[in-house]
Design a protein around this motif. Structure first.
Motif, PDB file in Angstrom:
ATOM      1  N   UNK A 101     -13.762 -22.648 -28.079  1.00  0.00           N
ATOM      2  CA  UNK A 101     -14.448 -23.938 -27.912  1.00  0.00           C
ATOM      3  C   UNK A 101     -14.743 -24.536 -29.288  1.00  0.00           C
ATOM      4  N   UNK A 102     -15.128 -23.671 -30.236  1.00  0.00           N
ATOM      5  CA  UNK A 102     -15.404 -24.164 -31.586  1.00  0.00           C
ATOM      6  C   UNK A 102     -14.130 -24.719 -32.226  1.00  0.00           C
ATOM      7  N   UNK A 103     -13.020 -24.029 -32.014  1.00  0.00           N
ATOM      8  CA  UNK A 103     -11.746 -24.525 -32.560  1.00  0.00           C
ATOM      9  C   UNK A 103     -11.413 -25.886 -31.955  1.00  0.00           C
ATOM     10  N   UNK A 104     -11.673 -26.037 -30.641  1.00  0.00           N
ATOM     11  CA  UNK A 104     -11.408 -27.327 -29.971  1.00  0.00           C
ATOM     12  C   UNK A 104     -12.329 -28.409 -30.545  1.00  0.00           C
ATOM     13  N   UNK A 105     -13.562 -28.026 -30.865  1.00  0.00           N
ATOM     14  CA  UNK A 105     -14.521 -29.022 -31.377  1.00  0.00           C
ATOM     15  C   UNK A 105     -14.082 -29.603 -32.722  1.00  0.00           C
ATOM     16  N   UNK A 106     -13.279 -28.837 -33.481  1.00  0.00           N
ATOM     17  CA  UNK A 106     -12.790 -29.387 -34.755  1.00  0.00           C
ATOM     18  C   UNK A 106     -11.883 -30.588 -34.528  1.00  0.00           C
ATOM     19  N   UNK A 107     -11.445 -30.773 -33.287  1.00  0.00           N
ATOM     20  CA  UNK A 107     -10.552 -31.899 -32.974  1.00  0.00           C
ATOM     21  C   UNK A 107     -11.347 -33.103 -32.454  1.00  0.00           C
ATOM     22  N   UNK A 108     -12.687 -32.990 -32.533  1.00  0.00           N
ATOM     23  CA  UNK A 108     -13.508 -34.146 -32.202  1.00  0.00           C
ATOM     24  C   UNK A 108     -13.908 -34.248 -30.743  1.00  0.00           C
ATOM     25  N   UNK A 109     -14.010 -33.126 -30.051  1.00  0.00           N
ATOM     26  CA  UNK A 109     -14.468 -33.153 -28.664  1.00  0.00           C
ATOM     27  C   UNK A 109     -15.619 -32.143 -28.549  1.00  0.00           C
ATOM     28  N   UNK A 110     -16.633 -32.463 -27.735  1.00  0.00           N
ATOM     29  CA  UNK A 110     -17.789 -31.570 -27.625  1.00  0.00           C
ATOM     30  C   UNK A 110     -17.547 -30.506 -26.566  1.00  0.00           C
ATOM     31  N   UNK A 111     -18.063 -29.309 -26.833  1.00  0.00           N
ATOM     32  CA  UNK A 111     -17.906 -28.201 -25.875  1.00  0.00           C
ATOM     33  C   UNK A 111     -18.476 -28.586 -24.516  1.00  0.00           C
ATOM     34  N   UNK A 112     -19.628 -29.275 -24.510  1.00  0.00           N
ATOM     35  CA  UNK A 112     -20.261 -29.629 -23.234  1.00  0.00           C
ATOM     36  C   UNK A 112     -19.321 -30.475 -22.379  1.00  0.00           C
ATOM     37  N   UNK A 113     -18.583 -31.366 -23.063  1.00  0.00           N
ATOM     38  CA  UNK A 113     -17.641 -32.228 -22.337  1.00  0.00           C
ATOM     39  C   UNK A 113     -16.511 -31.394 -21.720  1.00  0.00           C
TER      40      UNK A 113
END
Lengths: 332, 249
Positions: A101-113
């Protein structure tokens, strides 16, 4: 030119893209072709970003949902040593989820979403976790086959063009490799155990073999995202190549256990130096993917229940943190 | 069974039963970080339980190992504190149970490092480091829930009221405790009450929670007389092991 702050990816970026889109894209592809890593703040095509968000979040969701089938045996593990190993393993899967999830967040999307998308049924996770674990041997089979297949898929991702994902995968693969060996060791112990234990091991192999082969996704001719992902070096090998590699590696392991692979067409092809295997029932794959697998409903209900029942806890933590920062502001 | 063996089994069983309860949470916690945290607590307590079971088996001298002791004893042969067999309830119940326990266990281990039984002293030294971390976790959550929202305050206050009476057993001395203390291997439970009260009161104040009034309620799980919950916990935990007598896993 290659590095651009995430915070500046607003209107300016869009204007840049319309003006210089083709030039940016060709420079991006040149970097990828030269095996350079793309980092979070670098310019990247929107489709590349979307593809990565989809893939990394699906991977994260799979880790989190994947805690459930094995977690089913934590309270009943047959020895304290096995219980210890299983809790640690399921905890690792949760850790992989958090990491991804943290790796995905580096792409500008929030984990909660991303979590909301999963719970709303809008995001996918690996279909393999929609199969049940009726016996202890299923814990062994998941480690051996499911984690084994995951490793085949994921080792190439350590060289993925997107840096944060590639680096996350290095650690995840190390842990998955350990999980795979512990699963095989469970199967070995069962295969050398009592008659009932051997039968349990065989039945689990029968249950997990075909779903494991399906984990590599549709055949290359039917794969939707394959070619573009290969050009972007998100993907390095085709689904069918990886599936063949898995079969070639796993069949001798089953032989060593003295267990039979449930495929009457399985045969060694001396000329090709590969195992030939029978046709995969893609209608089952489609059915489970469409939400009609044995445990799709239970898995999503369990995730939704944990999320809903934890809401008051998360709200309390947020309220407390807000109070603390208000106090700190006053003190400053 | 000597009082020494029984004393060590009390500690072992208390850890094992709580580890089992915490294991039920994994995959179902309010946030992913709490899945990881609760799994950590479970693993630490399970690790301590295994060392303590092994020591109890050695002291007993009948050749019983950790799995024989964990999987093949009946409910009345389990000597855990009644507090830890209470069901998980909601996250607030689990946090309160854990907090009351951690504050007790930290004091216990701090005292047990001076045990005349070298194995027990070593387990206590390892356990004290873990218990201090556990108390930080459970105390931290108690404060967040107590001083969080109106709902979380009400919920956790109710959890505290429900579980508080079980703490009486934590400080109740009986013949086994007295014999283990006299032999220099154990600690008198009553001696653990003052430091426990200090720790608990400090955190309750931060959590804006009132300390519940004392009640005369006492359970005797540590003497093998349990609440209705332990039977189900053991039935589940032991089911597979007991279904295959003599099998190796």
């Amino acid at each position: 030119m290659y590095t651009q702050g995430l915070d500046s990816l607003g209107k300016d970026c869009l204007r840049d893209e319309t003006r210089d889109g083709a030039a940016l894209e060709s420079r991006f592809q040149a970097r990828v072709d030269a095996e350079e890593k793309i980092e979070a703040k670098d310019w990247m095509p929107e489709a590349y970003r979307r593809t990565l968000i989809r893939q990394i979040s699906q991977h994260a969701h799979s880790e989190v949902v994947g805690m459930l089938p094995e977690g089913n045996w934590i309270t009943r593990a047959p020895s304290l040593k096995r219980k210890t190993i299983l809790i640690a393993k399921v905890q690792d899967e949760g850790g992989h989820g958090a990491y991804l999830y943290s790796a995905a967040e580096t792409l500008g999307v929030a984990r909660a979403e991303l979590v909301d998308q999963l719970l709303a049924g809008k995001a996918k996770y690996s279909s393999i976790f929609n199969y049940p674990t009726p016996t202890w041997a299923d814990v062994g089979a998941i480690g051996w086959l499911v984690d084994g297949a995951a490793i085949m898929n994921q080792i190439p991702l350590c060289r993925c063009s997107y840096g944060p994902y590639a680096r996350a995968m290095v650690r995840i693969c190390k842990e998955e490799s350990f999980h795979q060996r512990q699963g095989y060791e469970i199967m070995l112990t069962l295969a050398r155990g009592t008659e009932a234990q051997r039968a349990m091991a065989q039945a689990a192999l029968d249950r997990w073999w075909w779903p494991s082969l399906m984990m590599f996704g549709p055949t290359d001719t039917d794969s939707k995202h394959g070619a573009q992902s290969m050009r972007w070096k998100i993907k390095r090998f085709s689904n069918d190549e990886l599936r063949q590699k898995f079969v070639d590696t796993t069949v001798p392991q089953a032989d060593y256990l003295g267990l039979g692979v449930p495929d009457p067409e399985l045969a060694w092809d001396e000329a090709a130096q590969h195992y030939r295997f029978g046709p995969i029932d893609w209608s089952e794959f489609e059915r489970v993917l469409a939400g009609h697998g044995p445990c799709n409903r239970e898995r999503m209900e369990a995730r939704c229940k944990a999320h809903e029942e934890g809401r008051w806890v998360r709200e309390a933590a947020a309220a407390w943190a807000a109070k603390r920062s208000a106090v700190a502001m006053q003190a400053a | 069974m000597t009082p020494e063996v029984r004393y060590v089994l009390r500690l072992a069983d208390t850890n094992l039963v709580l580890a089992q309860r915490l294991g039920e949470w994994v995959g179902h916690a309010p946030a992913l970080e709490e899945d990881l945290g609760l799994a950590n607590l479970s693993l630490d307590l399970l690790g301590q339980a295994r060392l303590l079971l092994a020591r109890a088996g050695e002291l007993e001298g009948l050749g019983r190992g950790e799995d024989q002791l964990a999987y093949l004893r009946e409910e009345s042969e389990y000597f855990n504190l009644t507090l830890v067999e209470q069901p998980n309830g909601d996250f607030g119940d689990t946090v309160v149970r854990q907090f009351l326990f951690d504050a007790w266990q930290l004091g216990l281990y701090e005292a047990l490092v001076a045990s005349g039984d070298a194995a027990l002293a070593a387990i206590a030294a390892k356990g004290a480091r873990e218990a201090a971390y556990h108390l930080r976790y459970s105390g931290g959550w108690l404060v967040r829930l107590g001083d969080g929202t109106a709902e979380s305050h009400a919920r956790v206050a109710a959890s505290l009221a429900r579980l508080w009476p079980y703490t009486n057993e934590l400080f109740h001395d009986d013949d086994v405790d007295r014999a283990a203390a006299a032999a220099g291997i154990g600690v008198l439970p009553s001696a653990l009450a003052p430091p426990w009260s200090v720790r608990v009161d400090q955190t309750l104040a931060h959590a804006t929670l009132a300390r519940p009034a004392h009640s005369s309620f006492v359970w005797y799980g540590k003497q093998g007389r349990h609440s209705e919950h332990l039977g189900y916990l053991l039935a589940e935990m032991q089911s597979l092991h007991r279904a295959h007598p003599g099998a190796s896993w």
